[in-house]
Design a protein around this motif. Sequence first.
Motif, mmCIF file in Angstrom:
data_model
loop_
_atom_site.group_PDB
_atom_site.id
_atom_site.type_symbol
_atom_site.label_atom_id
_atom_site.label_comp_id
_atom_site.label_asym_id
_atom_site.label_seq_id
_atom_site.Cartn_x
_atom_site.Cartn_y
_atom_site.Cartn_z
ATOM 1 N N ALA A 1 0.821 -1.214 0.000
ATOM 2 C CA ALA A 1 0.000 0.000 0.000
ATOM 3 C C ALA A 1 0.853 1.261 0.000
ATOM 4 C CB ALA A 1 -0.912 0.011 1.224
ATOM 5 N N THR A 2 2.177 1.131 -0.110
ATOM 6 C CA THR A 2 3.050 2.283 -0.035
ATOM 7 C C THR A 2 3.255 2.923 -1.399
ATOM 8 O OG1 THR A 2 5.063 1.002 -0.405
ATOM 9 C CG2 THR A 2 4.285 1.186 1.873
ATOM 10 N N ALA A 3 3.783 4.150 -1.382
ATOM 11 C CA ALA A 3 4.054 4.861 -2.632
ATOM 12 C C ALA A 3 5.132 4.166 -3.464
ATOM 13 C CB ALA A 3 4.477 6.294 -2.328
ATOM 14 N N GLU B 1 7.950 16.748 3.719
ATOM 15 C CA GLU B 1 7.351 15.721 2.865
ATOM 16 C C GLU B 1 6.219 15.008 3.598
ATOM 17 O OE1 GLU B 1 10.950 14.567 -0.195
ATOM 18 O OE2 GLU B 1 10.604 13.258 1.534
ATOM 19 N N VAL B 2 5.364 14.354 2.808
ATOM 20 C CA VAL B 2 4.110 13.792 3.315
ATOM 21 C C VAL B 2 3.964 12.335 2.902
ATOM 22 C CG1 VAL B 2 1.588 13.896 3.026
ATOM 23 C CG2 VAL B 2 2.892 15.993 3.439
ATOM 24 N N SER B 3 3.356 11.541 3.776
ATOM 25 C CA SER B 3 2.979 10.159 3.459
ATOM 26 C C SER B 3 1.494 9.977 3.739
ATOM 27 C CB SER B 3 3.783 9.179 4.322
ATOM 28 O OG SER B 3 3.184 7.889 4.314
ATOM 29 N N THR B 4 0.847 9.183 2.878
ATOM 30 C CA THR B 4 -0.562 8.838 3.111
ATOM 31 C C THR B 4 -0.735 7.320 3.118
ATOM 32 O OG1 THR B 4 -1.000 9.061 0.732
ATOM 33 C CG2 THR B 4 -1.456 10.977 2.120
ATOM 34 N N THR B 5 0.257 6.617 3.607
ATOM 35 C CA THR B 5 0.213 5.150 3.628
ATOM 36 C C THR B 5 -0.619 4.616 4.790
ATOM 37 O OG1 THR B 5 2.365 4.933 2.556
ATOM 38 C CG2 THR B 5 1.635 3.075 3.892
ATOM 39 N N LEU B 6 -0.603 5.289 5.928
ATOM 40 C CA LEU B 6 -1.131 4.718 7.165
ATOM 41 C C LEU B 6 -2.597 5.063 7.392
ATOM 42 C CD1 LEU B 6 1.884 5.505 9.528
ATOM 43 C CD2 LEU B 6 1.481 3.479 8.106
ATOM 44 N N THR B 7 -3.245 4.207 8.157
ATOM 45 C CA THR B 7 -4.629 4.439 8.570
ATOM 46 C C THR B 7 -4.762 4.198 10.066
ATOM 47 O OG1 THR B 7 -5.315 2.145 8.158
ATOM 48 C CG2 THR B 7 -5.537 3.718 6.321
ATOM 49 N N ARG B 8 -5.886 4.616 10.599
ATOM 50 C CA ARG B 8 -6.257 4.342 11.988
ATOM 51 C C ARG B 8 -7.728 3.930 12.021
ATOM 52 N NH1 ARG B 8 -1.619 3.957 12.465
ATOM 53 N NH2 ARG B 8 -0.200 4.910 13.986
ATOM 54 N N ALA B 9 -8.210 3.594 13.224
ATOM 55 C CA ALA B 9 -9.621 3.211 13.415
ATOM 56 C C ALA B 9 -10.021 2.071 12.486
ATOM 57 C CB ALA B 9 -10.550 4.412 13.204
ATOM 58 N N ASN B 10 -9.226 0.977 12.543
ATOM 59 C CA ASN B 10 -9.520 -0.199 11.721
ATOM 60 C C ASN B 10 -9.600 0.128 10.235
ATOM 61 O OD1 ASN B 10 -9.644 -1.866 13.971
ATOM 62 N ND2 ASN B 10 -11.833 -1.517 14.250
ATOM 63 N N GLY B 11 -8.754 1.060 9.812
ATOM 64 C CA GLY B 11 -8.697 1.407 8.396
ATOM 65 C C GLY B 11 -9.720 2.424 7.954
ATOM 66 N N GLN B 12 -10.515 2.950 8.887
ATOM 67 C CA GLN B 12 -11.583 3.879 8.514
ATOM 68 C C GLN B 12 -11.122 5.329 8.475
ATOM 69 O OE1 GLN B 12 -14.657 2.633 7.521
ATOM 70 N NE2 GLN B 12 -13.375 0.794 7.694
ATOM 71 N N THR B 13 -9.935 5.607 8.986
ATOM 72 C CA THR B 13 -9.408 6.971 9.004
ATOM 73 C C THR B 13 -8.039 6.997 8.336
ATOM 74 O OG1 THR B 13 -10.564 7.473 11.077
ATOM 75 C CG2 THR B 13 -8.726 8.913 10.473
ATOM 76 N N LEU B 14 -7.867 7.884 7.371
ATOM 77 C CA LEU B 14 -6.589 8.035 6.674
ATOM 78 C C LEU B 14 -5.710 9.008 7.449
ATOM 79 C CD1 LEU B 14 -4.918 7.456 4.058
ATOM 80 C CD2 LEU B 14 -5.972 9.533 3.106
ATOM 81 N N MET B 15 -4.440 8.664 7.620
ATOM 82 C CA MET B 15 -3.489 9.538 8.292
ATOM 83 C C MET B 15 -2.609 10.225 7.257
ATOM 84 S SD MET B 15 -0.238 8.670 10.808
ATOM 85 C CE MET B 15 -1.173 7.987 12.160
ATOM 86 N N LEU B 16 -2.703 11.546 7.201
ATOM 87 C CA LEU B 16 -1.774 12.326 6.397
ATOM 88 C C LEU B 16 -0.616 12.691 7.326
ATOM 89 C CD1 LEU B 16 -2.533 15.131 3.867
ATOM 90 C CD2 LEU B 16 -0.758 15.438 5.571
ATOM 91 N N LEU B 17 0.518 12.063 7.095
ATOM 92 C CA LEU B 17 1.684 12.180 7.984
ATOM 93 C C LEU B 17 2.717 13.102 7.353
ATOM 94 C CD1 LEU B 17 3.155 11.041 10.560
ATOM 95 C CD2 LEU B 17 4.122 9.303 9.031
ATOM 96 N N MET B 18 3.184 14.094 8.126
ATOM 97 C CA MET B 18 4.150 15.062 7.599
ATOM 98 C C MET B 18 5.360 15.158 8.521
ATOM 99 S SD MET B 18 3.457 18.998 6.417
ATOM 100 C CE MET B 18 4.448 19.724 5.100
ATOM 101 N N MET B 19 6.540 15.121 7.932
ATOM 102 C CA MET B 19 7.770 15.285 8.700
ATOM 103 C C MET B 19 8.005 16.765 8.966
ATOM 104 S SD MET B 19 10.605 14.420 10.161
ATOM 105 C CE MET B 19 11.023 12.720 9.740
ATOM 106 N N CYS B 20 8.113 17.130 10.260
ATOM 107 C CA CYS B 20 8.369 18.529 10.625
ATOM 108 C C CYS B 20 9.855 18.810 10.786
ATOM 109 C CB CYS B 20 7.646 18.876 11.925
ATOM 110 S SG CYS B 20 5.864 18.591 11.900
ATOM 111 N N GLY B 21 10.612 17.847 11.327
ATOM 112 C CA GLY B 21 12.042 18.066 11.489
ATOM 113 C C GLY B 21 12.676 17.045 12.405
ATOM 114 N N ARG B 22 13.993 16.947 12.336
ATOM 115 C CA ARG B 22 14.766 16.040 13.174
ATOM 116 C C ARG B 22 15.782 16.842 13.980
ATOM 117 N NH1 ARG B 22 14.305 13.193 8.163
ATOM 118 N NH2 ARG B 22 13.419 11.095 8.389
ATOM 119 N N THR B 23 15.986 16.451 15.237
ATOM 120 C CA THR B 23 16.971 17.080 16.105
ATOM 121 C C THR B 23 18.140 16.136 16.289
ATOM 122 O OG1 THR B 23 15.242 18.284 17.299
ATOM 123 C CG2 THR B 23 17.391 18.096 18.375
#
Length: 411
Positions: free
Chosen positions: A214-216, A348-370
Amino acid sequence: MWEISKMNLNRLTRSIAVLGLGLMTAAPVSAQNLFAPVAKVNESVVTEFEVQQRQRFLEVLNAPGATREGALTSLIDERLRNEAVAEAGIELTPQGIEDSLAEFASRADLSTEEFTQALGQSGVSRETFRDFVVNSVGWRELVRARYASRVQITDAEINRALGETQGSGVRVLVSEIIIPAPPQQAARVNALAEQISQSKSTAEFSNYASRYSATASRGRGGRLPWQNLTDLPPSLQPLILNLAPGEVTDPLPIPNAVALFQLRDIEETSVAAPTYSEIEYAAYYIPGGRTEPALAQAAQIRDRIDTCDDLYGIAKGQPAEVLERVKKAPSDIPQDVAIELSKLDTGEVSTTLTRANGQTLMLLMMCGRTAAANASASREDVTNALRQERLTGYAEQLLEQLRADARIVRK
């Protein structure tokens, strides 16, 4: 399940007085409504009083999910965990409970009595504190009893995690497959993942990736570009390093999915790769899971944002829980999120992941690394961290299964 950091607990004595004043002046709620049911989980009821208590408890601790919806979700999950613990016959002794309460309070340099009194000043009862701790400890014991035998940490893994390739860095070429596994399909997906793990060549693994992932990266047969080993999740690093080129990891359970990785190549460089003390990311939640409308909405949002701050404008006017912004140590990040973040640069953004048994799409964005300062870790620390990461993955998968099997009604 979230964990309270020592830093948050140390802020308790400073924040509790201010928060307590605010709660004392809040609009009163009718006593007869306090015990009205707001949710039913199988045969167990969650009351309005419990929701208010849990929300106050989370607020005092500056914990994630300190909203009404977050508190209710926490209590629903707690009911599911309690049922599983009871069915497993796990019981805590009175002394064990007291020891657990004392250990929790000690993280804020307080005794149990001092911690309880501080909570009471903000209207949080001892029973709320006790129930939270007892549930957490019981669930931990259940997960350990059920899955600990599957988690074997080798000396080679510890050595790799400690970075005994001193003065150099390691880069890896990895291919990935992440297969959605909603609870009703978990058995079929797990069987497929076991079959994929026996792949004998990169071509065979890539064919599976093109068909099932299901990944890009599925359009590239799951092939990822060169990555610094330290960019991968801490729990994944030793697993990758234990592979010979062409070999595949065992299936890794993550929320609503199963992940597999194949090592294609590895090289040692003359420059040590950076390590990170904290990673900051944002998650924006879209109803609909991986449906076309939800993915289309995610694509539109992705075109409108350049930084994590832009997501606040997207979420404006919506419930607080649709947007989550987090800064955590790499080892504290959920495994599935950590895997996706390892592939992202800032913005950058990923839309691979879901929550709530697949009923919610997670738009995941990297903010930064320390970047991390040079620090040493003991073998015991590394062993415990690797073990906990793997147990957390099993725990998240078990909870997803419990949610799918339960009868949950929100009033």
